[in-house]
Scaffold this motif. Structure first.
Motif, PDB file in Angstrom:
ATOM      1  N   ASN A 247       0.781  -1.254   0.011  1.00 23.53           N
ATOM      2  CA  ASN A 247      -0.020  -0.031   0.100  1.00 23.53           C
ATOM      3  C   ASN A 247       0.860   1.286   0.128  1.00 23.53           C
ATOM      4  OD1 ASN A 247      -2.670  -1.362   0.316  1.00 23.53           O
ATOM      5  ND2 ASN A 247      -1.734  -2.115   2.275  1.00 23.53           N
ATOM      6  N   ASP A 248       0.148   2.364  -0.195  1.00 21.43           N
ATOM      7  CA  ASP A 248       0.964   3.755  -0.430  1.00 21.43           C
ATOM      8  C   ASP A 248       1.867   3.790   0.966  1.00 21.43           C
ATOM      9  OD1 ASP A 248       0.270   3.904  -3.049  1.00 21.43           O
ATOM     10  OD2 ASP A 248      -1.496   5.284  -2.391  1.00 21.43           O
ATOM     11  N   ASP A 249       1.244   3.519   2.073  1.00 19.73           N
ATOM     12  CA  ASP A 249       1.986   3.644   3.407  1.00 19.73           C
ATOM     13  C   ASP A 249       2.990   2.845   3.751  1.00 19.73           C
ATOM     14  OD1 ASP A 249       0.548   1.588   3.936  1.00 19.73           O
ATOM     15  OD2 ASP A 249      -0.768   2.461   5.658  1.00 19.73           O
ATOM     16  N   GLY A 250       3.313   1.742   2.909  1.00 19.60           N
ATOM     17  CA  GLY A 250       4.190   0.757   3.059  1.00 19.60           C
ATOM     18  C   GLY A 250       3.790  -0.373   3.791  1.00 19.60           C
ATOM     19  N   THR A 251       2.543  -0.545   4.346  1.00 16.16           N
ATOM     20  CA  THR A 251       2.047  -1.796   4.622  1.00 16.16           C
ATOM     21  C   THR A 251       1.686  -2.889   3.540  1.00 16.16           C
ATOM     22  OG1 THR A 251      -0.239  -0.850   4.368  1.00 16.16           O
ATOM     23  CG2 THR A 251       0.868  -0.806   6.403  1.00 16.16           C
ATOM     24  N   VAL A 252       1.797  -4.215   3.955  1.00 16.88           N
ATOM     25  CA  VAL A 252       1.358  -5.054   2.576  1.00 16.88           C
ATOM     26  C   VAL A 252      -0.072  -5.411   2.420  1.00 16.88           C
ATOM     27  CG1 VAL A 252       2.140  -7.559   2.184  1.00 16.88           C
ATOM     28  CG2 VAL A 252       3.812  -6.331   3.358  1.00 16.88           C
ATOM     29  N   VAL A 253      -0.455  -5.618   1.164  1.00 15.69           N
ATOM     30  CA  VAL A 253      -1.526  -5.798   0.704  1.00 15.69           C
ATOM     31  C   VAL A 253      -1.983  -7.245   1.005  1.00 15.69           C
ATOM     32  CG1 VAL A 253      -3.152  -5.907  -1.135  1.00 15.69           C
ATOM     33  CG2 VAL A 253      -1.691  -3.962  -1.156  1.00 15.69           C
ATOM     34  N   ILE A 254      -3.209  -7.396   1.792  1.00 10.64           N
ATOM     35  CA  ILE A 254      -3.328  -8.892   2.192  1.00 10.64           C
ATOM     36  C   ILE A 254      -4.936  -8.938   2.059  1.00 10.64           C
ATOM     37  CG2 ILE A 254      -1.695  -9.501   3.709  1.00 10.64           C
ATOM     38  CD1 ILE A 254      -3.800  -8.769   6.113  1.00 10.64           C
ATOM     39  N   ASP A 255      -5.309 -10.270   1.862  1.00  6.55           N
ATOM     40  CA  ASP A 255      -6.737 -10.733   1.843  1.00  6.55           C
ATOM     41  C   ASP A 255      -7.305 -10.710   3.370  1.00  6.55           C
ATOM     42  OD1 ASP A 255      -6.180 -13.179   2.741  1.00  6.55           O
ATOM     43  OD2 ASP A 255      -6.948 -14.122   1.050  1.00  6.55           O
ATOM     44  N   ASP A 256      -8.434 -11.281   3.734  1.00  6.41           N
ATOM     45  CA  ASP A 256      -8.919 -11.290   5.014  1.00  6.41           C
ATOM     46  C   ASP A 256      -8.449 -12.244   6.038  1.00  6.41           C
ATOM     47  OD1 ASP A 256     -10.954 -10.424   6.914  1.00  6.41           O
ATOM     48  OD2 ASP A 256     -11.879 -12.083   6.704  1.00  6.41           O
ATOM     49  N   HIS A 257      -7.412 -13.260   5.175  1.00 11.12           N
ATOM     50  CA  HIS A 257      -6.911 -14.254   6.023  1.00 11.12           C
ATOM     51  C   HIS A 257      -5.255 -14.290   5.874  1.00 11.12           C
ATOM     52  CE1 HIS A 257     -11.000 -15.802   5.638  1.00 11.12           C
ATOM     53  NE2 HIS A 257     -10.635 -16.455   7.108  1.00 11.12           N
ATOM     54  N   GLY A 258      -4.857 -12.869   5.477  1.00 12.35           N
ATOM     55  CA  GLY A 258      -3.335 -12.543   5.595  1.00 12.35           C
ATOM     56  C   GLY A 258      -2.621 -13.219   4.241  1.00 12.35           C
ATOM     57  N   ARG A 259      -3.280 -13.570   3.238  1.00 10.21           N
ATOM     58  CA  ARG A 259      -2.551 -13.809   2.004  1.00 10.21           C
ATOM     59  C   ARG A 259      -1.994 -12.698   1.258  1.00 10.21           C
ATOM     60  NH1 ARG A 259      -7.357 -16.967   2.022  1.00 10.21           N
ATOM     61  NH2 ARG A 259      -7.113 -19.043   2.302  1.00 10.21           N
ATOM     62  N   THR A 260      -0.801 -12.755   0.619  1.00 13.77           N
ATOM     63  CA  THR A 260      -0.413 -11.338   0.082  1.00 13.77           C
ATOM     64  C   THR A 260      -0.593 -11.686  -1.438  1.00 13.77           C
ATOM     65  OG1 THR A 260       1.782 -12.388  -0.157  1.00 13.77           O
ATOM     66  CG2 THR A 260       1.490 -11.331   1.854  1.00 13.77           C
ATOM     67  N   SER A 261      -0.127 -10.844  -2.207  1.00 13.68           N
ATOM     68  CA  SER A 261      -0.373 -10.948  -3.618  1.00 13.68           C
ATOM     69  C   SER A 261       0.703 -11.927  -4.322  1.00 13.68           C
ATOM     70  CB  SER A 261       0.080  -9.595  -4.438  1.00 13.68           C
ATOM     71  OG  SER A 261       1.186  -9.276  -4.060  1.00 13.68           O
ATOM     72  N   VAL A 262       1.481 -12.536  -3.623  1.00 11.17           N
ATOM     73  CA  VAL A 262       2.445 -13.632  -3.915  1.00 11.17           C
ATOM     74  C   VAL A 262       2.116 -14.853  -3.361  1.00 11.17           C
ATOM     75  CG1 VAL A 262       4.862 -14.503  -3.771  1.00 11.17           C
ATOM     76  CG2 VAL A 262       4.398 -11.883  -3.951  1.00 11.17           C
ATOM     77  N   ASP A 263       1.940 -15.931  -4.235  1.00  9.71           N
ATOM     78  CA  ASP A 263       1.517 -17.266  -3.799  1.00  9.71           C
ATOM     79  C   ASP A 263       2.220 -18.101  -2.663  1.00  9.71           C
ATOM     80  OD1 ASP A 263      -0.380 -19.194  -3.589  1.00  9.71           O
ATOM     81  OD2 ASP A 263       0.757 -20.534  -5.041  1.00  9.71           O
ATOM     82  N   GLY A 264       1.624 -18.221  -1.694  1.00 13.08           N
ATOM     83  CA  GLY A 264       2.563 -19.002  -0.430  1.00 13.08           C
ATOM     84  C   GLY A 264       3.114 -18.022   0.518  1.00 13.08           C
ATOM     85  N   VAL A 265       2.861 -16.675   0.102  1.00 10.17           N
ATOM     86  CA  VAL A 265       3.493 -15.679   1.167  1.00 10.17           C
ATOM     87  C   VAL A 265       2.272 -15.125   2.040  1.00 10.17           C
ATOM     88  CG1 VAL A 265       4.883 -13.773   1.454  1.00 10.17           C
ATOM     89  CG2 VAL A 265       5.250 -15.280  -0.172  1.00 10.17           C
ATOM     90  N   TYR A 266       2.307 -15.223   3.376  1.00 16.34           N
ATOM     91  CA  TYR A 266       1.270 -14.434   4.177  1.00 16.34           C
ATOM     92  C   TYR A 266       1.988 -13.355   4.885  1.00 16.34           C
ATOM     93  CZ  TYR A 266      -1.599 -18.588   3.498  1.00 16.34           C
ATOM     94  OH  TYR A 266      -2.540 -19.551   2.849  1.00 16.34           O
ATOM     95  N   ALA A 267       1.093 -12.459   5.288  1.00 19.96           N
ATOM     96  CA  ALA A 267       1.529 -11.319   6.151  1.00 19.96           C
ATOM     97  C   ALA A 267       0.716 -11.078   7.373  1.00 19.96           C
ATOM     98  CB  ALA A 267       1.851  -9.933   5.512  1.00 19.96           C
ATOM     99  N   VAL A 268       0.890 -10.566   8.599  1.00 24.65           N
ATOM    100  CA  VAL A 268       0.139 -10.697   9.483  1.00 24.65           C
ATOM    101  C   VAL A 268       0.623  -9.358  10.652  1.00 24.65           C
ATOM    102  CG1 VAL A 268      -0.804 -12.968   9.599  1.00 24.65           C
ATOM    103  CG2 VAL A 268       1.377 -12.250  11.110  1.00 24.65           C
ATOM    104  N   GLY A 269      -0.270  -9.098  11.229  1.00 27.31           N
ATOM    105  CA  GLY A 269       0.233  -7.995  12.461  1.00 27.31           C
ATOM    106  C   GLY A 269       0.450  -6.606  11.910  1.00 27.31           C
ATOM    107  N   ASP A 270       1.248  -5.939  12.503  1.00 24.08           N
ATOM    108  CA  ASP A 270       1.416  -4.350  12.243  1.00 24.08           C
ATOM    109  C   ASP A 270       2.130  -4.292  10.972  1.00 24.08           C
ATOM    110  OD1 ASP A 270       0.642  -4.006  14.730  1.00 24.08           O
ATOM    111  OD2 ASP A 270       2.623  -3.620  15.705  1.00 24.08           O
ATOM    112  N   LEU A 271       2.538  -5.422  10.358  1.00 24.48           N
ATOM    113  CA  LEU A 271       3.076  -4.966   8.692  1.00 24.48           C
ATOM    114  C   LEU A 271       1.864  -5.094   7.827  1.00 24.48           C
ATOM    115  CD1 LEU A 271       5.640  -5.042   7.002  1.00 24.48           C
ATOM    116  CD2 LEU A 271       5.238  -7.745   6.719  1.00 24.48           C
ATOM    117  N   THR A 272       0.450  -5.094   8.297  1.00 19.29           N
ATOM    118  CA  THR A 272      -0.660  -5.001   7.364  1.00 19.29           C
ATOM    119  C   THR A 272      -1.648  -3.906   7.935  1.00 19.29           C
ATOM    120  OG1 THR A 272      -1.704  -6.540   8.792  1.00 19.29           O
ATOM    121  CG2 THR A 272      -0.373  -7.337   7.264  1.00 19.29           C
ATOM    122  N   PRO A 273      -2.441  -3.428   6.987  1.00 18.60           N
ATOM    123  CA  PRO A 273      -3.244  -2.359   7.456  1.00 18.60           C
ATOM    124  C   PRO A 273      -4.059  -2.713   8.815  1.00 18.60           C
ATOM    125  CG  PRO A 273      -3.483  -2.840   5.041  1.00 18.60           C
ATOM    126  CD  PRO A 273      -2.580  -4.001   5.767  1.00 18.60           C
ATOM    127  N   GLY A 274      -4.474  -1.572   9.525  1.00 21.25           N
ATOM    128  CA  GLY A 274      -5.507  -1.932  10.574  1.00 21.25           C
ATOM    129  C   GLY A 274      -4.757  -1.318  11.923  1.00 21.25           C
TER     130      GLY A 274
END
Length: 338
Positions: A247-274
């Motif tokens: 995202n523009d602020d530097g967080t990682v784009v994820i879906d509602d279960h932490g999946r990123t735009s790269v298959d097999g890579v998840y992101a959670v916590g403060d690295l993500t929006p919210g």
């Protein structure tokens, strides 16, 4: 450099989100390694707030150490180290930590962010310098409070703090405000004192708590504590290298279960929006852990797999590795003995 066996899940980051993810994936039968460089926002907490079932007498380090002992007790592999690189391979990912090379089918990024700190002089973190409004505003009901900064966030937090106290100062520290004209009109309609002079000194009490700031205009103002609002620096280098959308602020784009735009890579916590909160991070980790289980679990076999491979042989079950089976037997026996 040593090379280790394949893991199902490699979690990078040892905060509440990463630890919860590892807890779920391990208890759901997936060989998991968590790599933690140490530090982080949770480790700085002198007291734990807003975590149901955890008393405020528990420090951040105590909270995290208990979680580490939990995941190890269930069979997760916990390692201290700094992940230097992650590369995709034909069958997953290769994770390098400097002294070890690990392989994993899935990767979870829980690397968080760092609060941008203002220049000193400053009080001690947790004793007058606070970064979480939702966690710590309660501490300042009817107390004199400062908000430090000159941007939109600082102006709005200063107004928000009027919900808790009638004594709020906004310290720009000599910087020209960058908030909008609309925000300026809004701010000046609230009983917030805007202080332009820079801070020159800090006074603390015998317990280490902030008592006052002194300013370059030779004034002194008493405060119980306050909030610096200088933004966040997201630890997104690994995500960026892997090609994850940001995202523009530097967080990682994820879906509602932490999946990123790269298959097999998840992101959670403060690295993500919210909201940057321990319970929110734990919820992120739980959702990602369950999603990883759905992604990785062996059974049930699909009809297509059964048609290609035949019926499931009894020797194929259970799908849990020998190491996790042993950990589960030991843990469950200990629980029964208690």
């Amino acid at each position: 450099m040593t090379s280790d066996a394949m893991y199902d899940v490699a979690v990078v980051g040892g905060g509440p989100a990463g630890l919860t993810t590892a807890l779920y994936t391990t208890r759901l039968g997936h060989d998991t390694v968590l790599i933690n460089r140490g530090g982080g926002r949770a480790a700085m907490m002198l007291d734990t707030h807003n975590v149901i079932g955890v008393t405020e007498s528990v420090s951040g380090n105590e909270f995290l150490q208990t979680a580490i002992e939990q995941i190890e007790g269930y069979g997760a592999d916990y390692r201290r180290g700094f992940v230097e690189s992650i590369e995709q391979t034909d069958d997953g990912f290769r994770v390098e930590t400097g002294d070890a090379e690990l392989s994993s089918e899935r990767v979870v990024l829980a690397t968080g962010f760092s609060d941008a700190r203002p220049d000193p002089p400053l009080p001690r973190t947790g004793r007058g310098l606070h970064y979480c409004l939702h966690c710590d505003a309660y501490m300042f009901v009817d107390e004199p409070v400062y908000v430090m900064g000159h941007n939109e966030s600082a102006a709005h937090v200063a107004m928000i703090m009027l919900n808790f106290t009638d004594d709020v100062d906004l310290l720009t520290r000599g910087n020209e405000p960058t908030w909008s004209d609309e925000t300026d009109r809004q701010l000046r309609a609230h009983p917030v004192d805007i202080v332009d002079a820079d801070v020159t000194g800090t006074e603390t009490g015998p317990d280490g708590w902030l008592e006052a700031f002194t300013f370059e205009d030779d004034t002194r103002r008493a405060y119980k504590g306050g909030f610096p609002m200088y933004g966040s620096e997201y630890n997104n280098e690994l995500a960026e290298t892997l090609g994850c959308e940001l995202n523009d602020d530097g967080t990682v784009v994820i879906d509602d279960h932490g999946r990123t735009s790269v298959d097999g890579v998840y992101a959670v916590g403060d690295l993500t929006p919210g909201h940057n909160q321990i319970p929110v991070a734990m919820g992120d980790g739980a959702k990602a852990g369950i999603a990883l289980h759905y992604d990785l679990r062996t059974f049930p076999k699909s009809l297509a797999e059964i048609e290609a491979e035949g019926t499931v042989d009894t020797e194929e079950v259970p799908a849990v590795s020998d190491a996790l089976r042993q950990s589960a037997r030991q843990h469950n026996t200990a629980e029964a003995d208690d």
